[in-house]
Design a protein around this motif. Structure first.
Motif, short mmCIF file in Angstrom:
data_model
loop_
_atom_site.label_atom_id
_atom_site.label_comp_id
_atom_site.label_asym_id
_atom_site.label_seq_id
_atom_site.Cartn_x
_atom_site.Cartn_y
_atom_site.Cartn_z
N LEU A 119 0.83 -1.20 0.00
CA LEU A 119 0.00 0.00 0.00
C LEU A 119 0.87 1.25 0.00
N TYR A 120 1.91 1.22 0.82
CA TYR A 120 2.83 2.37 0.84
C TYR A 120 3.53 2.54 -0.50
N ARG A 121 3.81 1.43 -1.18
CA ARG A 121 4.39 1.55 -2.53
C ARG A 121 3.44 2.32 -3.44
N GLN A 122 2.17 1.98 -3.40
CA GLN A 122 1.18 2.67 -4.23
C GLN A 122 1.11 4.15 -3.90
N LEU A 123 1.34 4.48 -2.64
CA LEU A 123 1.26 5.87 -2.19
C LEU A 123 2.59 6.60 -2.32
N GLY A 124 3.61 5.93 -2.89
CA GLY A 124 4.92 6.56 -3.04
C GLY A 124 5.68 6.68 -1.74
N ARG A 125 5.43 5.76 -0.80
CA ARG A 125 6.06 5.83 0.53
C ARG A 125 6.91 4.58 0.76
N ASP A 146 8.59 4.10 4.18
CA ASP A 146 7.70 3.61 5.23
C ASP A 146 7.45 2.11 5.07
N GLY A 147 7.34 1.67 3.81
CA GLY A 147 7.16 0.25 3.57
C GLY A 147 8.36 -0.55 4.05
N GLU A 148 9.56 -0.04 3.79
CA GLU A 148 10.77 -0.73 4.26
C GLU A 148 10.77 -0.82 5.78
N LYS A 149 10.37 0.24 6.45
CA LYS A 149 10.35 0.24 7.91
C LYS A 149 9.40 -0.82 8.46
N ILE A 150 8.21 -0.91 7.86
CA ILE A 150 7.23 -1.91 8.31
C ILE A 150 7.78 -3.32 8.14
N LEU A 151 8.41 -3.58 7.01
CA LEU A 151 8.92 -4.93 6.75
C LEU A 151 10.06 -5.28 7.70
N ARG A 152 10.92 -4.33 7.98
CA ARG A 152 12.03 -4.61 8.90
C ARG A 152 11.51 -4.83 10.32
N ALA A 155 9.81 -15.99 4.65
CA ALA A 155 10.35 -15.75 3.31
C ALA A 155 9.60 -14.62 2.62
N SER A 156 8.29 -14.51 2.83
CA SER A 156 7.52 -13.48 2.14
C SER A 156 7.96 -12.08 2.55
N LEU A 157 8.40 -11.92 3.80
CA LEU A 157 8.87 -10.61 4.25
C LEU A 157 10.19 -10.25 3.56
N HIS A 158 11.09 -11.21 3.46
CA HIS A 158 12.37 -10.95 2.77
C HIS A 158 12.12 -10.64 1.30
N TYR A 159 11.21 -11.35 0.68
CA TYR A 159 10.90 -11.11 -0.73
C TYR A 159 10.33 -9.71 -0.93
N ALA A 160 9.36 -9.32 -0.10
CA ALA A 160 8.77 -7.99 -0.22
C ALA A 160 9.80 -6.90 0.05
N LEU A 161 10.69 -7.14 1.02
CA LEU A 161 11.74 -6.16 1.29
C LEU A 161 12.70 -6.06 0.12
N GLY A 162 13.01 -7.19 -0.50
CA GLY A 162 13.87 -7.16 -1.67
C GLY A 162 13.28 -6.31 -2.78
N LEU A 163 11.98 -6.45 -3.06
CA LEU A 163 11.34 -5.64 -4.09
C LEU A 163 11.34 -4.17 -3.72
N THR A 164 11.13 -3.89 -2.43
CA THR A 164 11.16 -2.48 -1.98
C THR A 164 12.54 -1.88 -2.22
N VAL A 214 14.75 -2.86 -4.44
CA VAL A 214 14.95 -2.72 -5.89
C VAL A 214 14.41 -1.37 -6.35
N ARG A 215 13.22 -1.03 -5.87
CA ARG A 215 12.62 0.25 -6.29
C ARG A 215 13.44 1.44 -5.79
N GLN A 216 14.17 1.23 -4.71
CA GLN A 216 15.03 2.29 -4.19
C GLN A 216 16.44 2.24 -4.78
N LYS A 217 16.61 1.34 -5.78
CA LYS A 217 17.87 1.19 -6.50
C LYS A 217 19.03 0.81 -5.56
N ARG A 218 18.73 -0.03 -4.58
CA ARG A 218 19.75 -0.55 -3.65
C ARG A 218 19.94 -2.03 -4.00
N SER A 219 20.62 -2.24 -5.13
CA SER A 219 20.64 -3.55 -5.78
C SER A 219 21.25 -4.64 -4.91
#
Length: 801
Positions: free
Chosen positions: A663-669, A672-678, A688-697, A699-704
């Motif tokens: 949801l925070y991704r959709q809102l451009g936040r 905040d999404g990274e903070k929730i996942l951590r 595993a789903s938390l690590h996967y979602a954090l990985g995608l977050t 990626v969007r922040q270009k922290r490869s």
């Protein structure tokens, strides 16, 4: 009894347990007053009118809905019934239903509370008595030793659990139980329900946590007229019921009208005796053996609605509760969401997996017995809950012994005594370590399916030292090479779960077959790899509400513009569960784009959906489902509030954290999404789903590099999840690590050999690398799955050149 499967502990809505009568000195669990016990039954049209005016109110208010009354009913208690129905009451008083729960007294407690100790996961628990109270010293919610009073016993045989009350109105089921079996059978001992684990206070399965909570997990099925009474604002329960155990009205419904009728003058009595249901589907029915085959035949066709099965299914089905307004004899789907066949809980042939509790509603509804008209009370006395005859006698009520007790049928002449009917047709599974339960699918043993799908079979339950192929060969020698039977869907579900090329065609054939049980057709629709709109339309018009629900499930992900013409009719379905699911599926369609005649229908069904989730507001999965609904409705504020409420209830609940982050991704936040996942990972590092979602977050922040590390961990923690491996491989290739990417793809392809995405990526990366031989191999594998793809055929010709 209360327990949770480690595999599905975050997903399952309901598990059974025994239920406590409230402590009369405790205000939050005091028995209901005269006014509280009166329940109202509302006609659908009045209910619709009541909720149509207030969708916005339902979206924001936590107060329980108040419905207008049509007929006043009250629960009168089993002793009121016993005055006239003495024979039935006598049977009931000896039943496990009657003794499902009791106050902890010297008469009811079976366990050793004379200073006995039990060691588990580094904790020594002690059971003792003091001041006429039963006490246990064990690890509390913080992991420290504390002393707790046992308020209620829970269950009788073959084990007994104990319930402990907490100040917020919760009752928790202790995971150390007493084995009530005789000592010579291994009983008369304390044991832990998770003997092969080490459940500590940090684990969601700990006895103090959500998944061992009586108010949600157990009460509905082990007391009568239960109202959970959860206050979401205060996070407290005030659960009430009218009778401590499973009484007469738990099955027959509120009895005040019937009692009034019975007490009236005989001359004034009407044909309507005030009962909410007449269990009359066996009235005047006989079974006889056909003259030629000796096969049992029912004297009348089975009714479309099997009132007994739906009533018993309320507690003998794996399901989630949608409403407390249950009426006996109605389709179970009206007030509950019944689990369909899926790979987490069932084998491909429909048997329940060993680590799942054996709920027999689903197996029985798959059986030939059900299809031919057998109902629960054909075999079980409904009041004592015991079998109507001992041994094979219950089967020979209908099945001719001359045919079925012969060695030509049993083929075990060297076994004494010969195996009985249940040994082959109702294989036994153990639940809660010592509780033996028989599968009610009444299956023909199929070791050949074990070879093909991995499902268990009755033959190898005994012949554990032999492979399934050996058992299949024996069966073939006895009965010939062709296997026939009622349950024909194992290969189709196995094909779907193994991503076979012909899975779509096999499932479609099951879904449209009139000879297949409704539960299975519903599951086949829901499991279709791609939606088949003609099949879905057919399913949505089916007479079985489960099939309509399966069709709605498969519409998830279909574009909203296509959805509305297909599913909008179900917004006014006669079964509440179908209406609720339709509203959930259609939630993304903005009101302005809804056809005007449908807007009120959607509003009413959406309100019912919200009320159903608020009923279970004590559960993080319900709060997350409500957040998902508001998110689809373009209400991010309400969605965020529900996701956060879910995480307050259970900080480790991964689905809420992942969905809030998205949801925070959709809102451009994204930060905040990274903070929730951590934060969620701090309490659930192995999700595993938390690590996967954090990985995608990331990626969007270009922290490869950080992103790849999280995707690697997700893939490692859950290697069976194809999506994690695919995205990780794409990321590796993106930073020039092509060989590593191919290694990840090939490892995932071992578990998913027919996955189009994995094969396509491997083909692409191999071509980029210049490995033409490998690329051709992947292309040829793809061609087997997509034989009519001309571009793929051209590519193969090019690679071969």
């Amino acid at each position: 009894m209360a327990r949770g499967s480690r595999k599905n502990r975050k997903r399952d809505k309901v598990r059974t347990a025994r239920a406590p009568e409230p402590d009369r000195s405790s205000p939050q669990s005091r028995p209901p007053s005269e006014g509280t016990t009166k329940r109202w039954i509302a006609v659908a049209s009045i209910f619709a009118a009541a909720i149509a005016v207030g969708l916005l109110w339902f979206a924001t208010s936590r107060a329980p809905i108040q419905l207008p009354a049509v007929v006043e009913l009250a629960f009168v208690g089993s002793e009121s019934c016993a005055g006239c129905h003495q024979a039935e009451a006598k049977l009931w008083r000896t039943s496990q239903h009657r003794h499902a729960m009791d106050h902890a007294t010297a008469q009811s407690v079976r366990g050793d509370f004379n200073g006995a100790t039990f060691d588990y996961a580094g904790t020594r628990s002690r059971f003792f008595r003091k001041d006429n109270k039963f006490l246990v010293e064990t690890d509390g919610p913080d992991g420290k030793l504390a002393t707790f009073e046992v308020k209620y016993t829970f269950g009788v045989e073959p084990l007994q659990q104990y319930l402990i009350q907490f100040p917020d109105g919760r009752f928790q089921a202790l995971s150390i139980a007493w084995d009530t079996r005789p000592k010579e059978q291994g009983g008369q001992r304390w044991f832990h329900l998770y003997p092969d684990s080490a459940i500590t206070s940090s684990d969601p399965l700990h006895w103090t946590k959500l998944n061992q909570n009586w108010n949600f997990m157990c009460a509905e099925c082990h007391s009568t007229d239960v109202h959970k009474g959860y206050n979401a604002d205060r996070d407290r329960f005030a659960t009430t019921f009218s009778e401590i155990s499973v009484g007469c009205e738990a099955c027959h419904g509120a009895g005040s009208r019937h009692v009034t009728w019975a007490r009236g003058k005989p001359a004034a009595r009407t044909a309507d005796n005030g009962l909410l249901v007449r269990f009359d589907e066996r009235s005047g029915v006989t079974w006889s053996a056909s003259a030629d085959t000796l096969t049992p035949v029912r004297s009348a066709p089975a009714p479309a609605l099997r009132k007994e099965v739906e009533t018993c299914g309320r507690c003998h089905a794996r399901r989630g509760q949608l409403s407390e307004d249950w009426i006996p004899g109605r389709p179970l789907s009206d007030t509950h969401r019944v689990s369909l066949l899926d790979r987490q809980r069932f084998h491909a042939d429909g048997q329940m997996r060993d680590d799942e509790e054996t709920y027999n509603y689903a197996p029985f509804k798959q059986s030939r017995m059900f299809a031919k008209g057998v109902t629960c009370s054909d075999c079980h006395d409904p009041h004592s809950a015991t079998l109507k005859a001992s041994g094979d006698g219950v089967c020979s009520q209908c099945h001719a012994p001359a045919k079925y007790e012969s060695m030509a049928h049993r083929h075990h002449a060297d076994v004494s005594p010969p195996p009985g009917c249940p040994a082959c047709h109702m294989p036994e599974r153990r639940y809660m370590v010592v509780d033996r339960r028989h599968d009610h699918g009444f299956r023909v043993p199929r070791p050949d399916l074990s070879v093909q799908t991995g499902a268990p079979n009755a033959c190898n339950d005994c012949h554990r030292d032999k492979p399934a192929a050996w058992a299949a060969h024996q069966i073939e020698g006895w009965f010939g090479p062709e296997r026939r039977g009622h349950q024909t869907w194992a290969r189709a579900f196995h094909a779907a779960w193994s991503e076979a090329a012909d899975a779509q065609a096999q499932l479609a054939a099951i879904a449209e077959s009139a000879d297949v049980p409704g539960l299975v057709r519903a599951s086949a629709l829901a499991e279709l790899p791609a939606p088949v709109l003609d099949l879905i339309r057919q399913g949505l018009s089916d007479s079985d509400p489960l099939v309509r629900l399966g069709a709605l499930d498969r519409l998830e992900g279909v574009p909203a513009d296509q959805l509305w013409p297909l599913a909008s009719a179900q917004l006014s379905d006669p079964v509440r569960g179908v209406r609720i699911r339709a509203a959930e599926v259609l939630a993304a369609m903005p009101p302005a784009r809804q056809p005007p005649p449908d807007r009120d229908k959607f509003m009413r069904a959406a309100a019912e959906f919200i009320v159903a989730q608020k009923l279970n507001a004590d559960r993080p999965d319900s709060r997350t489902a409500l957040g998902d609904f508001f998110r689809r409705q373009a209400n991010p504020g309400a969605a965020e509030a529900e996701y956060r409420a879910a995480l307050r209830l259970d900080p480790s609940f991964a689905a809420a954290a992942v969905n809030l982050s998205d949801l925070y991704r959709q809102l451009g936040r994204d930060s905040d999404g990274e903070k929730i996942l951590r934060e969620a990972l701090s309490t659930s590092a192995q999700a595993a789903s938390l690590h996967y979602a954090l990985g995608l977050t990331l990626v969007r922040q270009k922290r490869s590099e950080e992103a790849l590390d999280e995707l690697r961990r997700a893939t490692s923690l859950d290697p069976g999840q194809m999506r994690y491996a695919y995205v990780y491989a794409i990321g590796l290739n993106g930073v020039g690590r092509r060989d590593d990417a191919l290694s990840v793809l090939n490892q995932s392809l071992r578990a998913h050999p027919n996955n189009l995405e994995l094969l396509s990526a491997a083909l692409s990366f191999s071509r980029e690398k210049g490995d033409i031989a490998a690329a051709l191999g992947y292309a040829e594998r793809l061609a087997l799955l997509r034989p009519d793809d001309p571009r793929l055929a051209n590519l193969i010709r090019e690679l071969r050149r």
